[in-house]
Design an enzyme around this catalytic site. Structure first.
Site, PDB file in Angstrom:
ATOM      1  CG  PHE A 127      -0.399   0.293   2.515  1.00  0.00           C
ATOM      2  CD1 PHE A 127      -0.564   1.530   3.110  1.00  0.00           C
ATOM      3  CD2 PHE A 127       0.316  -0.675   3.208  1.00  0.00           C
ATOM      4  CE1 PHE A 127      -0.033   1.801   4.355  1.00  0.00           C
ATOM      5  CE2 PHE A 127       0.843  -0.419   4.455  1.00  0.00           C
ATOM      6  CZ  PHE A 127       0.675   0.830   5.033  1.00  0.00           C
ATOM      7  CD  GLU A 131       2.216  12.269  -2.866  1.00  0.00           C
ATOM      8  OE1 GLU A 131       2.564  13.473  -2.901  1.00  0.00           O
ATOM      9  OE2 GLU A 131       1.159  11.853  -3.355  1.00  0.00           O
ATOM     10  CB  ILE A 353      24.443  -7.339  27.641  1.00  0.00           C
ATOM     11  CG1 ILE A 353      23.591  -6.711  28.749  1.00  0.00           C
ATOM     12  CG2 ILE A 353      24.852  -8.762  28.016  1.00  0.00           C
ATOM     13  CD1 ILE A 353      22.254  -7.394  28.971  1.00  0.00           C
ATOM     14  N   GLY A 356      32.041  -5.145  23.153  1.00  0.00           N
ATOM     15  CA  GLY A 356      32.633  -4.948  21.832  1.00  0.00           C
ATOM     16  C   GLY A 356      32.125  -5.922  20.793  1.00  0.00           C
ATOM     17  CD  GLU A 379       2.324   0.660   9.262  1.00  0.00           C
ATOM     18  OE1 GLU A 379       1.834  -0.323   8.732  1.00  0.00           O
ATOM     19  OE2 GLU A 379       3.440   1.080   8.939  1.00  0.00           O
TER      20      GLU A 379
END
Length: 401
Positions: A127, A131, A353, A356, A379
């Site tokens: 849908f 724009e 957690i 690196g 949405e």
């Protein structure tokens, strides 16, 4: 399975459906999701598996070949799929919104023609409202549809179509105006058109071009595209519901249920991030013991688990409200807002957690860290949700005088 994000009061059929979807996610999605995501590859095999499970027709009524399930069942399935890979849930969600709009607003001929093929996944839906020059202000669209005999000629450029390339049916919102009252608000002169097309990129039917995929930070695999209409001719019988100037209301109805599903996606991604974080915290050792035994990490896990549980509960409440036939824009807005914000926070805590290693593409949390931000926008942004929530609360709590 842990205790988080459990749903009370489900039927045996609902539990069976969810168990089947979870098993599919664990076996068919999680093992390949990160590899496919890094390649930005469309998950064809996964989608074919979802077709076989009947998920493309989960909420389509049985009379049209679907399973006729509730929004709650659908949202819980989306939560499970997003736990595996959020992009797959996006493929399903846009299809679902178009099917929902057809079911609610389509003419009998439109339902008879489209819904059976959509239930089988033979027709894939997308849908299109947004724009390039506008974001949340849908009433400012400039795409136009001009009547010409028993056809309309559509012109304009659309943006951010999920499934733009792979879909074969796009619900497109355009400005019409004929028949609207003079001086009417802009949103009262919009019409939804059902545009059939070939899958792929380039000119997919005369007057309609899908230029190609938009490169994104995350949410890869699923194709996000533009849509360009230049003299696109659409028969009048492909106006959704057979009536012009109802498009804005039809689209907003679809987006409202879409918000429940974006909330479900946030819940699924957050749940996976928690699973990754709690597992890594028990494997990683520092100062002679697993980091899960350090109070600072336990506090973080406690906050993450609470957020997963709270977001899930609000999502379930919003879905059940809609299933009961009640207005749920307040609950859907709250669920979408909370679930997307909490998802971002839970993913970031799981990332922390990991230390690196969370920055390495070898670890799944790196993918989730790039995917979560999309839910803050899809949405409707957090700001839009707050506007909806605030207005509805003022309606409910308006003082006299």
């Amino acid at each position: 399975m842990g205790r988080l994000a459990q749903t009370e009061g489900l039927t045996d059929i609902q539990r069976e459906i969810l168990a089947t979807v979870r098993d599919f996610v664990d076996k068919e999605i999680l093992p390949v999701a990160t590899e496919l995501e890094h390649r930005d590859e469309y998950p064809t095999r996964i989608v074919e598996g979802l077709k076989e499970l009947g998920l493309f027709g989960l909420m389509i009524p049985e009379e049209y070949g679907g399973l006729g399930e509730s929004l709650l069942t659908y949202a819980l399935c989306v939560e499970e799929i997003a736990r595996g890979w959020m992009s797959v849930s996006g493929i399903i969600n846009t299809h679902f919104i178009v099917a929902y709009m057809l079911k609610q607003h389509g003419t009998q001929e439109q339902k008879d023609y489209f819904l059976p093929k959509m239930a089988l996944g033979e027709i894939r839906g997308a849908f299109s409202m947004s724009e390039p020059a506008l974001g949340s202000d849908v009433s400012a669209i400039t795409s136009k549809a001009v009547p010409d005999g028993d056809e309309y000629v559509l012109t304009g450029q659309k943006m951010w179509l999920t499934n733009g390339g792979t879909s074969t049916l796009v619900a497109v919102l355009c400005r019409t105006g004929e028949g609207a009252e003079e001086g009417a608000a802009p949103h009262k002169s919009m019409t939804t058109f059902l545009v059939e097309k070939e899958p792929g990129f380039g000119e997919v039917r005369p007057g309609l071009t899908i230029p190609g995929k938009i490169e994104k930070m995350g949410y890869k695999g699923v194709d996000t595209t533009e849509l360009i209409m230049d003299g696109l001719r659409i028969p009048a019988d492909r106006v959704l519901g057979g009536e012009t100037n109802r498009g804005f209301y039809q689209m907003m109805d679809g987006v409202e249920v879409g918000r429940v599903n974006v909330a479900a996606r946030g819940c699924g991604v957050a749940q996976r991030a928690f699973e990754l974080g709690v597992a890594y915290a028990q494997q990683r050792h520092t100062f002679g013991k697993p980091i899960a035994q350090h109070q600072a990490i336990q506090f973080k896990l406690a906050e993450m688990g609470t957020k997963v549980e709270a977001a899930h509960a609000m999502m379930v409440n919003a879905a059940r409200k809609k299933d009961a036939g009640a207005r749920n824009d307040l609950e859907a807005g709250m669920a979408k807002y909370l679930a997307s914000e909490y998802c971002k926070e839970v993913v970031e805590d799981a990332f922390r957690i990991h230390g690196g290693y969370g920055f390495s593409k070898e670890y799944e949390i790196e993918r989730l860290y790039r995917e979560a931000p999309m839910l803050l926008i899809g949405e409707g942004t957090a700001e839009i949700q707050k506007m909806i929530i605030g207005r509805r609360l003022l309606e409910d709590y308006r003082t006299q005088g």
